[in-house]
Design a protein around this motif. Sequence first.
Motif, mmCIF file in Angstrom:
data_model
loop_
_atom_site.group_PDB
_atom_site.id
_atom_site.type_symbol
_atom_site.label_atom_id
_atom_site.label_comp_id
_atom_site.label_asym_id
_atom_site.label_seq_id
_atom_site.Cartn_x
_atom_site.Cartn_y
_atom_site.Cartn_z
ATOM 1 N N UNK A 182 87.036 67.699 -17.471
ATOM 2 C CA UNK A 182 86.364 67.256 -18.957
ATOM 3 C C UNK A 182 87.410 67.278 -20.032
ATOM 4 N N UNK A 183 88.000 68.517 -20.270
ATOM 5 C CA UNK A 183 88.970 68.600 -21.597
ATOM 6 C C UNK A 183 90.075 67.555 -21.580
ATOM 7 N N UNK A 184 90.863 67.556 -20.617
ATOM 8 C CA UNK A 184 92.052 66.697 -20.561
ATOM 9 C C UNK A 184 91.653 65.197 -20.770
ATOM 10 N N UNK A 185 90.807 64.730 -20.072
ATOM 11 C CA UNK A 185 90.502 63.332 -20.081
ATOM 12 C C UNK A 185 89.970 62.954 -21.415
ATOM 13 N N UNK A 186 89.144 63.667 -22.201
ATOM 14 C CA UNK A 186 88.563 63.404 -23.360
ATOM 15 C C UNK A 186 89.806 63.296 -24.286
ATOM 16 N N UNK A 187 90.710 64.462 -24.278
ATOM 17 C CA UNK A 187 91.812 64.476 -25.135
ATOM 18 C C UNK A 187 92.863 63.471 -24.996
ATOM 19 N N UNK A 188 92.905 62.823 -23.654
ATOM 20 C CA UNK A 188 93.709 61.488 -23.426
ATOM 21 C C UNK A 188 93.109 60.397 -24.081
ATOM 22 N N UNK A 189 91.769 60.467 -24.049
ATOM 23 C CA UNK A 189 91.270 59.201 -24.579
ATOM 24 C C UNK A 189 91.291 59.084 -25.983
ATOM 25 N N UNK A 190 91.113 60.318 -26.786
ATOM 26 C CA UNK A 190 91.295 60.248 -28.250
ATOM 27 C C UNK A 190 92.663 60.123 -28.593
ATOM 28 N N UNK A 191 93.673 60.579 -27.769
ATOM 29 C CA UNK A 191 95.180 60.334 -28.096
ATOM 30 C C UNK A 191 95.527 58.904 -27.940
ATOM 31 N N UNK A 192 94.956 58.216 -26.878
ATOM 32 C CA UNK A 192 95.198 56.870 -26.926
ATOM 33 C C UNK A 192 94.644 56.087 -28.269
ATOM 34 N N UNK A 193 93.340 56.523 -28.530
ATOM 35 C CA UNK A 193 92.866 55.597 -29.519
ATOM 36 C C UNK A 193 93.659 55.777 -30.866
ATOM 37 N N UNK A 194 94.065 57.260 -31.013
ATOM 38 C CA UNK A 194 94.682 57.463 -32.348
ATOM 39 C C UNK A 194 96.199 56.699 -32.283
ATOM 40 N N UNK A 195 96.876 56.643 -30.971
ATOM 41 C CA UNK A 195 98.181 55.894 -30.849
ATOM 42 C C UNK A 195 97.745 54.224 -31.138
ATOM 43 N N UNK A 196 96.928 53.722 -30.700
ATOM 44 C CA UNK A 196 96.597 52.366 -30.931
ATOM 45 C C UNK A 196 96.183 51.959 -32.310
ATOM 46 N N UNK A 197 95.686 53.068 -32.900
ATOM 47 C CA UNK A 197 95.020 52.511 -34.208
ATOM 48 C C UNK A 197 95.430 53.316 -35.668
ATOM 49 N N UNK A 198 95.758 54.729 -35.143
ATOM 50 C CA UNK A 198 96.356 55.633 -36.190
ATOM 51 C C UNK A 198 95.294 56.496 -36.658
ATOM 52 N N UNK A 199 93.911 56.223 -36.204
ATOM 53 C CA UNK A 199 92.671 56.813 -36.712
ATOM 54 C C UNK A 199 92.390 58.142 -36.068
ATOM 55 N N UNK A 200 91.306 58.564 -36.458
ATOM 56 C CA UNK A 200 90.667 59.934 -35.762
ATOM 57 C C UNK A 200 91.533 61.006 -35.668
#
Length: 310
Positions: free
Chosen positions: A143-161
């Motif tokens: 649960x926790x690591x997959x969501x953190x990875x998803x958010x980290x990937x989104x931030x790396x791609x967009x600089x957001x969130x």
Amino acid sequence: MAGVGLSVGAVARRLGVPPSTLRTWGRRYGIGPSRHSAGGHRRYDDADVARLELMNRLILDGVPPEEAARSALATETGTLPPAIPSLAGSAKGRGGHRLTVPDATPATRALARAALAMDTPTMRDLIGGALRRDGAERAWQELLAPVLIGIGDRHAATGAIIEVEHVLSGCIQDALAAEAAAQAAETPPLTARPVLLACAPEEQHSLPLYALGAALAGERISVRVLGARVPARALGESMRRLGPAAVFVWSQTSWTGDPAPLAELPGSRPPARLIIGGPGWEDGRLPASAHRVGSLPAALAEVRAALGRA
């Protein structure tokens, strides 16, 4: 929308964000209610809600809040998107599909939606429920690591969130620390020599320490979490004072993964097992005595081996 419009609480439920977020948007960006009730309370009319929904959609798509508010305020009333019928409670349907989570499950989608909406009560409920139901190791892995990875990937791609990552990380850390404390209080540790968990000097990403700490506490292993940015000297002094069975050191980023201080850690009798985790370390320069791990289960296995519990 009938009569005098909607209250801040009603609009918050429609959008799936906390009322405090709406008040902050109103103060900071000037995107707030434009009507008043007979009693003088501020109320949101149809156009207000449509603008807020547009702003919220833009934020969930990665647009910074200030820019999203400016775009929503500049949009003519007649061209605003139609109002969403209802989004009661948590942020159902608001952004779960916009965040790519590895091997997504209903549980990870629910936590991702709550995180994107910055819905702290729902995040706490979901995280606490998973820890109580599944234990720290499984909750972290599934649960926790997959969501953190998803958010980290989104931030790396967009600089957001980045704000989403901070709020979610805070909820996770609080829950893991509380779980470890509850486990230790309910079932005292069976081990005399503790396990020390520390971040490398200047390393601020400490969540893996708390995950490992909660998992060890669940196995009745004595643990001390020293946290983020632990100077080598402080770690060495802790080792001399506590005589640990194992020392786990985490480095998330390459600029914190200098292995030189590891070679200067004090020895002990019997020796403490040195376990290092995280992608920041330079493999070629690690001490020969170091045990490199790449996952929470591997770190647990190394600690068990150090305690003779493999």
